[in-house]
Scaffold this motif. Structure first.
Motif, PDB file in Angstrom:
ATOM      1  N   VAL A 205       0.810  -1.215   0.000  1.00 52.36           N
ATOM      2  CA  VAL A 205       0.000   0.000   0.000  1.00 52.36           C
ATOM      3  C   VAL A 205       0.848   1.272   0.000  1.00 52.36           C
ATOM      4  O   VAL A 205       0.360   2.358  -0.270  1.00 52.36           O
ATOM      5  CB  VAL A 205      -0.984  -0.026   1.185  1.00 52.36           C
ATOM      6  N   ILE A 206       2.129   1.134   0.285  1.00 50.81           N
ATOM      7  CA  ILE A 206       2.961   2.324   0.524  1.00 50.81           C
ATOM      8  C   ILE A 206       3.006   3.246  -0.697  1.00 50.81           C
ATOM      9  O   ILE A 206       2.959   4.466  -0.566  1.00 50.81           O
ATOM     10  CB  ILE A 206       4.378   1.892   0.983  1.00 50.81           C
ATOM     11  N   GLY A 207       3.028   2.652  -1.884  1.00 52.15           N
ATOM     12  CA  GLY A 207       3.088   3.470  -3.087  1.00 52.15           C
ATOM     13  C   GLY A 207       1.851   4.337  -3.242  1.00 52.15           C
ATOM     14  O   GLY A 207       1.934   5.491  -3.664  1.00 52.15           O
ATOM     15  N   PHE A 208       0.725   3.779  -2.867  1.00 52.96           N
ATOM     16  CA  PHE A 208      -0.531   4.512  -2.978  1.00 52.96           C
ATOM     17  C   PHE A 208      -0.546   5.679  -2.007  1.00 52.96           C
ATOM     18  O   PHE A 208      -0.887   6.813  -2.372  1.00 52.96           O
ATOM     19  CB  PHE A 208      -1.687   3.555  -2.707  1.00 52.96           C
ATOM     20  N   PHE A 209      -0.155   5.403  -0.761  1.00 57.33           N
ATOM     21  CA  PHE A 209      -0.063   6.482   0.225  1.00 57.33           C
ATOM     22  C   PHE A 209       0.902   7.552  -0.261  1.00 57.33           C
ATOM     23  O   PHE A 209       0.649   8.748  -0.109  1.00 57.33           O
ATOM     24  CB  PHE A 209       0.404   5.927   1.572  1.00 57.33           C
ATOM     25  N   MET A 210       2.017   7.094  -0.847  1.00 59.93           N
ATOM     26  CA  MET A 210       3.008   8.053  -1.319  1.00 59.93           C
ATOM     27  C   MET A 210       2.383   9.014  -2.326  1.00 59.93           C
ATOM     28  O   MET A 210       2.588  10.232  -2.238  1.00 59.93           O
ATOM     29  CB  MET A 210       4.175   7.321  -1.969  1.00 59.93           C
ATOM     30  N   ILE A 211       1.617   8.476  -3.269  1.00 61.73           N
ATOM     31  CA  ILE A 211       1.029   9.331  -4.299  1.00 61.73           C
ATOM     32  C   ILE A 211       0.049  10.325  -3.678  1.00 61.73           C
ATOM     33  O   ILE A 211       0.036  11.510  -4.011  1.00 61.73           O
ATOM     34  CB  ILE A 211       0.322   8.471  -5.363  1.00 61.73           C
ATOM     35  N   ILE A 212      -0.769   9.836  -2.730  1.00 61.75           N
ATOM     36  CA  ILE A 212      -1.733  10.734  -2.090  1.00 61.75           C
ATOM     37  C   ILE A 212      -1.012  11.858  -1.350  1.00 61.75           C
ATOM     38  O   ILE A 212      -1.344  13.036  -1.468  1.00 61.75           O
ATOM     39  CB  ILE A 212      -2.626   9.938  -1.110  1.00 61.75           C
ATOM     40  N   LEU A 213       0.040  11.479  -0.599  1.00 62.04           N
ATOM     41  CA  LEU A 213       0.774  12.486   0.168  1.00 62.04           C
ATOM     42  C   LEU A 213       1.522  13.433  -0.760  1.00 62.04           C
ATOM     43  O   LEU A 213       1.645  14.626  -0.484  1.00 62.04           O
ATOM     44  CB  LEU A 213       1.746  11.792   1.124  1.00 62.04           C
ATOM     45  N   LEU A 214       1.993  12.881  -1.874  1.00 61.10           N
ATOM     46  CA  LEU A 214       2.709  13.706  -2.842  1.00 61.10           C
ATOM     47  C   LEU A 214       1.785  14.787  -3.403  1.00 61.10           C
ATOM     48  O   LEU A 214       2.177  15.953  -3.531  1.00 61.10           O
ATOM     49  CB  LEU A 214       3.223  12.814  -3.970  1.00 61.10           C
ATOM     50  N   THR A 215       0.552  14.372  -3.722  1.00 59.74           N
ATOM     51  CA  THR A 215      -0.417  15.364  -4.199  1.00 59.74           C
ATOM     52  C   THR A 215      -0.606  16.451  -3.152  1.00 59.74           C
ATOM     53  O   THR A 215      -0.678  17.637  -3.472  1.00 59.74           O
ATOM     54  CB  THR A 215      -1.764  14.678  -4.478  1.00 59.74           C
ATOM     55  N   GLY A 216      -0.670  16.020  -1.871  1.00 55.91           N
ATOM     56  CA  GLY A 216      -0.812  16.990  -0.793  1.00 55.91           C
ATOM     57  C   GLY A 216       0.394  17.914  -0.723  1.00 55.91           C
ATOM     58  O   GLY A 216       0.244  19.131  -0.610  1.00 55.91           O
ATOM     59  N   LEU A 217       1.582  17.326  -0.808  1.00 55.35           N
ATOM     60  CA  LEU A 217       2.811  18.128  -0.711  1.00 55.35           C
ATOM     61  C   LEU A 217       2.871  19.168  -1.820  1.00 55.35           C
ATOM     62  O   LEU A 217       3.290  20.305  -1.610  1.00 55.35           O
ATOM     63  CB  LEU A 217       4.036  17.213  -0.815  1.00 55.35           C
ATOM     64  N   GLN A 218       2.448  18.750  -3.025  1.00 55.75           N
ATOM     65  CA  GLN A 218       2.572  19.669  -4.149  1.00 55.75           C
ATOM     66  C   GLN A 218       1.573  20.813  -4.070  1.00 55.75           C
ATOM     67  O   GLN A 218       1.732  21.817  -4.753  1.00 55.75           O
ATOM     68  CB  GLN A 218       2.404  18.898  -5.456  1.00 55.75           C
ATOM     69  N   SER A 219       0.534  20.624  -3.234  1.00 50.10           N
ATOM     70  CA  SER A 219      -0.447  21.706  -3.126  1.00 50.10           C
ATOM     71  C   SER A 219      -0.023  22.730  -2.074  1.00 50.10           C
ATOM     72  O   SER A 219      -0.684  23.737  -1.900  1.00 50.10           O
ATOM     73  CB  SER A 219      -1.818  21.120  -2.778  1.00 50.10           C
ATOM     74  N   ILE A 220       1.089  22.442  -1.373  1.00 47.55           N
ATOM     75  CA  ILE A 220       1.576  23.432  -0.392  1.00 47.55           C
ATOM     76  C   ILE A 220       2.345  24.519  -1.140  1.00 47.55           C
ATOM     77  O   ILE A 220       3.288  24.211  -1.866  1.00 47.55           O
ATOM     78  CB  ILE A 220       2.509  22.761   0.634  1.00 47.55           C
ATOM     79  N   PRO A 221       1.934  25.757  -0.970  1.00 50.58           N
ATOM     80  CA  PRO A 221       2.626  26.826  -1.702  1.00 50.58           C
ATOM     81  C   PRO A 221       4.084  26.915  -1.282  1.00 50.58           C
ATOM     82  O   PRO A 221       4.409  26.832  -0.104  1.00 50.58           O
ATOM     83  CB  PRO A 221       1.870  28.098  -1.280  1.00 50.58           C
ATOM     84  N   ARG A 222       4.956  27.079  -2.269  1.00 51.46           N
ATOM     85  CA  ARG A 222       6.376  27.131  -2.020  1.00 51.46           C
ATOM     86  C   ARG A 222       6.757  28.289  -1.113  1.00 51.46           C
ATOM     87  O   ARG A 222       7.624  28.162  -0.251  1.00 51.46           O
ATOM     88  CB  ARG A 222       7.092  27.281  -3.359  1.00 51.46           C
ATOM     89  N   ASN A 223       6.084  29.445  -1.332  1.00 53.25           N
ATOM     90  CA  ASN A 223       6.537  30.628  -0.607  1.00 53.25           C
ATOM     91  C   ASN A 223       6.300  30.514   0.891  1.00 53.25           C
ATOM     92  O   ASN A 223       6.935  31.205   1.678  1.00 53.25           O
ATOM     93  CB  ASN A 223       5.884  31.900  -1.174  1.00 53.25           C
ATOM     94  N   LEU A 224       5.401  29.615   1.318  1.00 49.44           N
ATOM     95  CA  LEU A 224       5.220  29.394   2.744  1.00 49.44           C
ATOM     96  C   LEU A 224       6.518  28.892   3.360  1.00 49.44           C
ATOM     97  O   LEU A 224       6.949  29.349   4.416  1.00 49.44           O
ATOM     98  CB  LEU A 224       4.107  28.378   2.987  1.00 49.44           C
ATOM     99  N   HIS A 225       7.129  27.916   2.662  1.00 49.45           N
ATOM    100  CA  HIS A 225       8.391  27.362   3.145  1.00 49.45           C
ATOM    101  C   HIS A 225       9.461  28.436   3.165  1.00 49.45           C
ATOM    102  O   HIS A 225      10.222  28.568   4.120  1.00 49.45           O
ATOM    103  CB  HIS A 225       8.840  26.219   2.232  1.00 49.45           C
ATOM    104  N   GLU A 226       9.477  29.217   2.072  1.00 50.89           N
ATOM    105  CA  GLU A 226      10.509  30.242   1.974  1.00 50.89           C
ATOM    106  C   GLU A 226      10.343  31.284   3.070  1.00 50.89           C
ATOM    107  O   GLU A 226      11.316  31.691   3.716  1.00 50.89           O
ATOM    108  CB  GLU A 226      10.467  30.895   0.586  1.00 50.89           C
ATOM    109  N   ALA A 227       9.077  31.660   3.309  1.00 49.93           N
ATOM    110  CA  ALA A 227       8.824  32.645   4.358  1.00 49.93           C
ATOM    111  C   ALA A 227       9.280  32.113   5.702  1.00 49.93           C
ATOM    112  O   ALA A 227       9.919  32.828   6.489  1.00 49.93           O
ATOM    113  CB  ALA A 227       7.333  32.978   4.395  1.00 49.93           C
ATOM    114  N   ALA A 228       8.980  30.836   5.954  1.00 49.63           N
ATOM    115  CA  ALA A 228       9.372  30.243   7.224  1.00 49.63           C
ATOM    116  C   ALA A 228      10.891  30.204   7.337  1.00 49.63           C
ATOM    117  O   ALA A 228      11.459  30.433   8.410  1.00 49.63           O
ATOM    118  CB  ALA A 228       8.786  28.842   7.343  1.00 49.63           C
ATOM    119  N   ALA A 229      11.554  29.919   6.213  1.00 51.25           N
ATOM    120  CA  ALA A 229      13.012  29.848   6.233  1.00 51.25           C
ATOM    121  C   ALA A 229      13.606  31.216   6.541  1.00 51.25           C
ATOM    122  O   ALA A 229      14.573  31.345   7.293  1.00 51.25           O
ATOM    123  CB  ALA A 229      13.522  29.325   4.889  1.00 51.25           C
TER     124      ALA A 229
END
Lengths: 302, 270, 123
Positions: free
Chosen positions: A173-197
């Protein structure tokens, strides 16, 4: 004239409603009717060879107070479910690795995902053999490392059987979870990370304060899928252990099958199914509440 | 942000890929040599490669028959999913009295896992006289709620003006579906095909219950019965495993993107 | 025409062609013939040796056919509709040859054993 349009419109709508008939018929036949029939069956004394007789709560009493296997199966289902967080953690790690801007990430994704859509029966047979006490690859490795002398019969041992099945389930099942989480990760705006950094947050801080909260819906989705899998993973158990040794890997669904189709106690199996269903509904309800309705009603299996 | 070296990531991913692929490699290797079953320590590289285990399997079991059964069941399931779900989804995009109730009904049906209904489902199939038939094997999978909602979302994205124009021209509804909606919903069709294919192709519990004759067994069922009368230590078993897995892997490699999209939207659209 | 050429049609087309080709090959080569030669250790032909062919089934083996070698030590067994053969040879004055496994790619494949079946003198 007006009348004519009305009737025409009605005829059209009636026709459109007809489009629903095939699907509705199938759901009625294989979801709704069985649900109530099942409930009725659980209150009767019934076998393929005898006429039905009302039995009241007899089966439920037997199930709750006299049947240890039921409680074992229930507990095992919970244990199986509890493996979902492990799978999610691993999948999250892999997802974060392939989320980066690295070469060949699509190949890695495909490799990790490949095991998911494959036939679970075959996967079970492969793992059953990897875990084999004499000729299994895992024991070869353990012996090569000097960790064991004789080799462990994982699937025949009371202590190891459940863990082994869980490993196989996670692997699939791990591959399936990976894809779901990946979709989630990609929806996180990049600038949030940059701002936090810029604010001076370290990698771990950014992960905890930015990534995890924003991934909540995806993680809950995975959890719900994990819950569903623990109720529907029949194939893997059937092929790998058949519920043994001594019911160590019996899940509710395999127990329902055994009671109904091996021992021919359809009435008792119906009572077990009702318990399974109630338990399932309760858990999905809790998961739904906990996620604030993000995960929604989900179905992945048949 | 500074540029980090990527090799640690590659190293970790290679390790992960290794873990994911080793079982496949091991099965493939054993199916063409059969050797590590009998010898210790096993060699990592295949020696004396031959395909005779495949020949054995071919004659031990009616592989073509199993394949045909699997293909027939999947074909029934896929075609009826694509058609029935499109019809139902189209109906749900139109306003009609009781529409809300139908959607509610569908949503609650989705909360009933098929596994929780197998006993009456078996009895119903028996009453219909469909035990041990392709139709009986496929019927419970012939329309799935998730797929209906996938279609519905896609149909709702079709511009209303297009549909209204067609309706004013007097195009009947079923033609609107097949001439306008479906050609504009290719991803939804792909999702329907992939999901119904995977579910019917891999389905095991239902065939296990419904099938009586060996001649009606599907591939997963044939594989598990083969397992039950063979020792764990037979190369032929793993050759059979490979033969069963290969069609799935080939399809996955061909339609990778659709597979991933289909399965994810199947899980999220619900 | 162009729109029909994609990875699906190519893959399935190639699979179809391979299956067709294989079946044609099988149809042309399935007379169930097994031919070969029995010789003594020094290479001289053994005439009148009995070649017994058994079919290896899943669990055991069944005797299926027999033939005698001619003056040149050659034998020819027909009608073997099996895919896994066990060949044993007996001859007067020689140690019986233990079963040799002959695996075929399909049932009834014609097979000529290149190497002579070599027997050792008894005593």
């Amino acid at each position: 004239m007006f009348q004519l349009i009305r009737t025409k419109r009605h005829r059209e709508l009636a026709l459109v409603a007809l489009f629903l008939v095939p699907s509705l018929a199938i759901f009625t036949l294989y979801r709704i009717v069985p649900l109530f029939w099942n409930l009725g069956l659980s209150f009767t004394e019934w076998s393929p060879f005898k006429p039905a007789k009302f039995a009241g709560l007899y089966h439920y009493e037997e199930m709750l107070f006299y049947d240890d296997v039921f409680w074992t199966a229930l507990w095992n289902t919970v244990v199986f479910m509890a493996s979902a967080p492990i799978a999610i953690a691993l999948a999250l790690a892999v997802a974060m690795l392939v989320n980066g801007d690295i070469r060949g990430r699509n190949v890695y994704r495909a490799i990790v995902f490949l095991s998911y859509p494959l036939m679970t029966v075959a996967v079970g047979i492969i793992w059953r053999w990897l875990f084999d006490g004499k000729v299994g690859l895992i024991n070869y490795v353990l012996r090569g490392l000097g960790l064991t002398e004789k080799g462990i019969s994982f699937l025949d041992s009371f202590e190891w059987a459940m863990a082994s099945v869980v490993v196989a389930a996670i692997w699939q099942v791990i591959g399936f979870f990976m894809i779901i989480l990946l979709t989630g990760l990609q929806s996180i705006p990049r600038n949030l990370h940059e701002a936090a950094a810029i604010d001076g947050a370290g990698a771990w801080q950014r992960f905890r304060r930015v990534t995890l909260p924003l991934l909540r819906p995806s993680i809950f989705l995975c959890l719900v899928i994990g819950i569903i899998n623990s109720f529907t993973s029949f194939d893997l158990i059937y092929v790998m252990t058949g519920g043994g040794p001594a019911n160590a890997t019996e899940l509710l669904i395999t127990y329902v099958y055994r009671a109904g189709f091996v021992k021919n106690q359809f009435d008792y199996a119906a009572a077990l199914t009702v318990a399974l269903f109630v338990f399932f509904l309760g858990l999905t309800w809790i998961a739904n509440r906990a996620s604030g309705g993000d995960a929604g009603a989900v179905e992945t299996g048949e | 942000m500074g540029r980090h070296p990527t090799w640690p990531i590659h190293l970790a991913l290679v390790a992960v890929s290794f873990v994911m692929l080793v079982p496949f490699y091991w099965v493939l290797k054993t199916s063409v040599t059969g050797e590590n079953i009998f010898s210790y320590p096993p060699s990592v590289v295949p020696r004396d490669v031959n395909l005779f285990y495949y020949v054995d399997v071919w004659y031990y079991i009616p592989f073509v028959r199993f394949l045909f059964n699997s293909v027939a069941v999947s074909a029934i399931a896929v075609v009826s999913n694509v058609v029935f779900n499109a019809l139902a989804a189209y109906a749900l995009t139109r306003r009609f009295p009781g529409r809300k109730w139908v959607i509610l009904l569908f949503l609650s049906c989705m909360m009933i896992p098929f596994q929780a209904t197998i006993i009456p489902a078996y009895l119903i199939t028996q009453k219909l006289g469909l035990l041990n038939t392709h139709l009986g094997l496929a019927l419970p999978l012939c329309s799935t709620i998730v797929c209906i909602f996938v279609y519905k979302a896609s149909f709702e994205a079709v511009p209303r003006s297009l549909i209204d124009a067609a309706r004013i021209d007097g195009v009947p509804d079923w033609q609107i579906i097949f001439r306008i909606m479906l050609p504009l919903s290719k991803p939804a069709i792909a999702t329907n095909v992939i999901l119904s294919f995977i579910w019917s192709w891999n389905s095991f519990l239902w065939p296990l219950i419904v099938t009586r004759d060996k001649a009606m067994q599907t591939l997963p069922l044939g594989l598990s019965t083969f397992l039950s009368y063979l020792e764990n230590t037979t190369g032929a078993l793993y050759a059979f495993c490979v033969m069963v897995l290969v069609p799935g892997i080939v399809l996955f490699l061909l339609a990778q993107r659709e597979f991933i999209q289909g399965l994810t939207s199947g899980a999220t659209k619900g | 025409m162009r729109r029909w050429i994609n990875r699906y049609s190519i893959t399935f087309g190639l699979i179809g062609l391979a299956v067709l080709g294989w079946n044609l090959y099988v149809a042309a080569h399935r007379d169930g013939l097994l031919t070969g030669r029995v010789a003594a250790a020094d290479g001289s032909a053994i005439a009148g040796a009995t070649v017994k062919v058994r079919e290896r089934t899943m669990v055991s083996s069944e005797p299926r056919a027999e033939a005698k070698t001619d003056a040149q030590g050659r034998f020819r067994v027909e009608g073997l509709d099996y895919h896994h053969l066990l060949v044993e040879v007996e001859a007067q004055g020689f140690k019986p040859l233990p079963r040799q496994s002959v695996r075929l790619w399909f049932r009834g494949q014609n097979r000529a054993l290149e190497a002579p079946l070599t027997m050792e003198r008894a005593g």
